[in-house]
Design an enzyme around this catalytic site. Structure first.
Site, PDB file in Angstrom:
ATOM      1  N   SER A 116       0.830  -1.215   0.000  1.00  0.00           N
ATOM      2  CA  SER A 116       0.000   0.000   0.000  1.00  0.00           C
ATOM      3  C   SER A 116       0.851   1.246   0.000  1.00  0.00           C
ATOM      4  CB  SER A 116      -0.856   0.058   1.263  1.00  0.00           C
ATOM      5  OG  SER A 116      -1.780  -0.956   1.295  1.00  0.00           O
ATOM      6  N   HIS A 137      -2.432  -3.743  -6.477  1.00  0.00           N
ATOM      7  CA  HIS A 137      -2.936  -3.316  -5.162  1.00  0.00           C
ATOM      8  C   HIS A 137      -4.436  -3.573  -5.037  1.00  0.00           C
ATOM      9  CE1 HIS A 137      -3.781   0.093  -2.124  1.00  0.00           C
ATOM     10  NE2 HIS A 137      -3.272  -0.922  -1.484  1.00  0.00           N
ATOM     11  N   GLU A 149      -5.734  -1.481  -8.199  1.00  0.00           N
ATOM     12  CA  GLU A 149      -4.803  -0.520  -8.798  1.00  0.00           C
ATOM     13  C   GLU A 149      -3.605  -1.306  -9.330  1.00  0.00           C
ATOM     14  OE1 GLU A 149      -5.597   3.445  -6.037  1.00  0.00           O
ATOM     15  OE2 GLU A 149      -4.030   2.078  -5.421  1.00  0.00           O
ATOM     16  N   ASN A 187      -5.422   5.985  -1.880  1.00  0.00           N
ATOM     17  CA  ASN A 187      -4.882   6.432  -0.596  1.00  0.00           C
ATOM     18  C   ASN A 187      -4.336   7.853  -0.648  1.00  0.00           C
ATOM     19  OD1 ASN A 187      -5.632   4.289   0.973  1.00  0.00           O
ATOM     20  ND2 ASN A 187      -3.766   3.130   0.578  1.00  0.00           N
TER      21      ASN A 187
HETATM   22  P1  NAI Z   1      -1.427  -9.651   7.497  1.00  0.00           P
HETATM   23  O1  NAI Z   1      -0.631  -9.326   8.684  1.00  0.00           O
HETATM   24  O2  NAI Z   1      -2.861 -10.000   7.648  1.00  0.00           O
HETATM   25  O3  NAI Z   1      -0.740 -10.897   6.722  1.00  0.00           O
HETATM   26  C1  NAI Z   1       0.628 -10.969   6.446  1.00  0.00           C
HETATM   27  C2  NAI Z   1       1.020 -12.436   6.359  1.00  0.00           C
HETATM   28  O4  NAI Z   1       2.343 -12.522   5.845  1.00  0.00           O
HETATM   29  C3  NAI Z   1       1.019 -13.155   7.715  1.00  0.00           C
HETATM   30  O5  NAI Z   1       0.229 -14.316   7.635  1.00  0.00           O
HETATM   31  C4  NAI Z   1       2.493 -13.510   7.954  1.00  0.00           C
HETATM   32  O6  NAI Z   1       2.669 -14.742   8.603  1.00  0.00           O
HETATM   33  C5  NAI Z   1       3.034 -13.558   6.540  1.00  0.00           C
HETATM   34  N1  NAI Z   1       4.468 -13.282   6.432  1.00  0.00           N
HETATM   35  C6  NAI Z   1       5.184 -12.336   7.079  1.00  0.00           C
HETATM   36  N2  NAI Z   1       6.467 -12.388   6.673  1.00  0.00           N
HETATM   37  C7  NAI Z   1       6.556 -13.386   5.761  1.00  0.00           C
HETATM   38  C8  NAI Z   1       7.605 -13.901   4.987  1.00  0.00           C
HETATM   39  N3  NAI Z   1       8.837 -13.414   5.069  1.00  0.00           N
HETATM   40  N4  NAI Z   1       7.329 -14.896   4.118  1.00  0.00           N
HETATM   41  C9  NAI Z   1       6.071 -15.397   4.020  1.00  0.00           C
HETATM   42  N5  NAI Z   1       5.028 -14.955   4.746  1.00  0.00           N
HETATM   43  C10 NAI Z   1       5.272 -13.950   5.594  1.00  0.00           C
HETATM   44  O7  NAI Z   1      -1.220  -8.434   6.484  1.00  0.00           O
HETATM   45  P2  NAI Z   1      -2.209  -7.854   5.380  1.00  0.00           P
HETATM   46  O8  NAI Z   1      -3.114  -6.860   5.994  1.00  0.00           O
HETATM   47  O9  NAI Z   1      -2.772  -8.982   4.586  1.00  0.00           O
HETATM   48  O10 NAI Z   1      -1.185  -6.995   4.461  1.00  0.00           O
HETATM   49  C11 NAI Z   1      -0.264  -7.620   3.604  1.00  0.00           C
HETATM   50  C12 NAI Z   1       0.227  -6.614   2.566  1.00  0.00           C
HETATM   51  O11 NAI Z   1      -0.876  -6.085   1.843  1.00  0.00           O
HETATM   52  C13 NAI Z   1       0.992  -5.411   3.136  1.00  0.00           C
HETATM   53  O12 NAI Z   1       1.993  -5.070   2.217  1.00  0.00           O
HETATM   54  C14 NAI Z   1      -0.093  -4.339   3.189  1.00  0.00           C
HETATM   55  O13 NAI Z   1       0.442  -3.047   3.110  1.00  0.00           O
HETATM   56  C15 NAI Z   1      -0.898  -4.669   1.932  1.00  0.00           C
HETATM   57  N6  NAI Z   1      -2.287  -4.230   1.945  1.00  0.00           N
HETATM   58  C16 NAI Z   1      -3.081  -4.348   3.060  1.00  0.00           C
HETATM   59  C17 NAI Z   1      -4.411  -3.937   3.030  1.00  0.00           C
HETATM   60  C18 NAI Z   1      -5.296  -4.077   4.233  1.00  0.00           C
HETATM   61  O14 NAI Z   1      -6.353  -3.440   4.279  1.00  0.00           O
HETATM   62  N7  NAI Z   1      -4.955  -4.898   5.212  1.00  0.00           N
HETATM   63  C19 NAI Z   1      -5.004  -3.349   1.809  1.00  0.00           C
HETATM   64  C20 NAI Z   1      -4.111  -3.351   0.672  1.00  0.00           C
HETATM   65  C21 NAI Z   1      -2.801  -3.742   0.766  1.00  0.00           C
END
Ligand code: NAI
Length: 390
Positions: A116, A137, A149, A187
């Site tokens: 993001s 995105h 996006e 954003n």
């Molecule tokens: P989250 O915390 O729910 O999930 C992240 C996952 O990645 C976890 O299950 C974790 O165990 C895993 N992980 C961490 N390091 C790792 C690695 N080295 N190798 C493999 N798995 C690994 O996070 P979320 O919210 O799903 O966000 C993920 C990405 O998406 C971030 O870059 C965030 O900025 C982006 N994003 C998030 C949004 C949201 O509303 N939550 C919306 C759009 C983008």
């Protein structure tokens, strides 16, 4: 088509569902086995609910589930045509994962990030072949939100962009192509919805509930800014604002608010902590408002509040077009399909009149003499030339 997804959290598991529903063969990878198990259980629940609602049948449920394999080794993604990374928002960790991944996948594999806030150029720089890297995105929840996006970095090849747009469109999503700049489209353009509402509150013009009521009733927004910040989480929303502010070299237009910072510091995070701008009961229903209750609102005050927030949003959208962040169509689609705005902001500008937009911005600037209220040169030029956006 073979899709590899890295990270099975909120976003990765949602994206996996989208790709699997479209018939792709998905490998969902996470380092944390609990996260993989949780994703598998969550999908079972979501699909069972879709059956109850009559949206899919049992065969479809099994088809979607059998399209996803849960894996705990990055090497298992080696056959992917496209990989989408959705792990923790940390550049160093992402770079490490990307350079390892490149050692396993084919030369043709597209390597994408769902980030993001990080620049796609900085992530692409970790690859031997950065031209295969692109931003894809999604919005939360990925299966429900229509918008995606797509962000080519300065290194991305045209063919990778074309192929990515085709794949995401095949997944029945609306694609908006955005320049690799902070906040991409949504954003960035959405910042005044929160920031100007907070400013109106800080000036003592109205309380949280009154501002929410004005934007919902006069503006037709589904949620008011304070309800929405409580829903997103004040910690998360504040961090996005702060990140965008810093990334724009401290442009006054994106300045964060002390009100939100203090709430975040106090642990008043919103629905998830039971208290934010509103108070919530255990089921997440609002039961009161912080600092007073809302009384009957004068129509003229509600209109004044709505007009001020709307013109700031329009100005931001116009400036994004002025700086070639995206096309007019994509900017409007991004806001209606990514954050459910009732109308596209540029179409709204046409409806209100470009003269009105410029005059309202100038009124704010004359009142405050702050750079925050500078009118986009594009609006000013359009007024002079009597032009409209569409
Ligand atoms: P989250 O915390 O729910 O999930 C992240 C996952 O990645 C976890 O299950 C974790 O165990 C895993 N992980 C961490 N390091 C790792 C690695 N080295 N190798 C493999 N798995 C690994 O996070 P979320 O919210 O799903 O966000 C993920 C990405 O998406 C971030 O870059 C965030 O900025 C982006 N994003 C998030 C949004 C949201 O509303 N939550 C919306 C759009 C983008």
């Amino acid at each position: 088509m073979k899709i590899g997804i890295i990270g099975s959290g909120t976003m990765g598991s949602g994206i996996a569902q989208v790709a699997a529903t479209s018939g792709c063969n998905v490998k969902l990878y996470d380092t944390n086995q609990d996260a993989l198990d949780k994703a598998e259980r969550a999908l079972e629940k979501i699909l069972a609910r879709l059956i109850e609602k009559g949206r899919i049948d049992n065969d479809e449920k099994h088809r979607i589930q059998s399209n996803i394999t849960y894996v705990n080794s990055l090497k298992d993604l080696k056959d992917s045509d496209l990989t989408i990374e959705a792990i923790v928002e940390n550049l160093d960790i992402k770079k490490k994962v990307f350079s390892e991944l490149e050692g396993y996948v084919s030369q043709q594999c597209i390597i994408a990030s769902n980030t993001s806030s990080l620049s796609i150029a900085s992530i692409a720089a970790s690859l031997q072949r950065p031209e295969r890297c692109i931003g894809i995105h999604f919005f939360n929840p990925a299966p429900l939100m229509k918008l995606v996006e797509v962000i080519p970095a300065v290194q991305t090849s045209d063919s990778v962009l074309d192929e990515t747009v085709k794949i995401i469109s095949d997944w029945k999503k609306t694609v908006a192509i955005a320049k690799d700049t902070p906040g991409f489209i949504v954003n960035r353009v959405a910042r005044p919805f929160y920031g100007e509402s907070l400013r109106i509150y800080e000036e003592g013009i109205a309380d949280f509930a009154t501002i929410d009521w004005s934007l919902k009733t006069v503006g037709g927004f589904r949620m008011g800014p304070f309800e929405l910040m409580d829903f997103i989480g004040n910690d998360v929303n504040y961090t996005v604002t702060e990140t965008v502010f810093e990334a724009f070299y401290y442009d006054a237009r994106y300045k964060p608010s002390f009100t939100q910072k203090r709430l975040s510091e106090a642990g008043y995070l919103g629905r998830k902590s039971g208290k934010g701008y509103y108070q919530y009961d255990e089921s997440g229903k609002p039961i009161g408002v912080l600092n007073g209750t809302s009384s009957a609102v004068e129509k003229s005050l509600a209109e004044q509040i709505f007009d001020r927030v709307l013109v700031m949003l329009i100005n931001e959208a116009a400036d994004a077009l002025f700086l070639n962040i995206a096309s007019a169509e994509d900017i409007d689609n991004a806001m209606t399909k990514g954050v459910n705005y009732p109308k596209g902001l540029l179409a709204w500008a046409d409806e209100k009149g470009i003269d009105w937009c410029v005059d309202e911005m100038d009124k704010l600037y004359n009142e405050y003499h702050e750079d925050r209220y500078r009118c986009s040169p594009l609006l000013r030029r359009m007024k002079r030339q009597s032009k409209t956006f569409f």
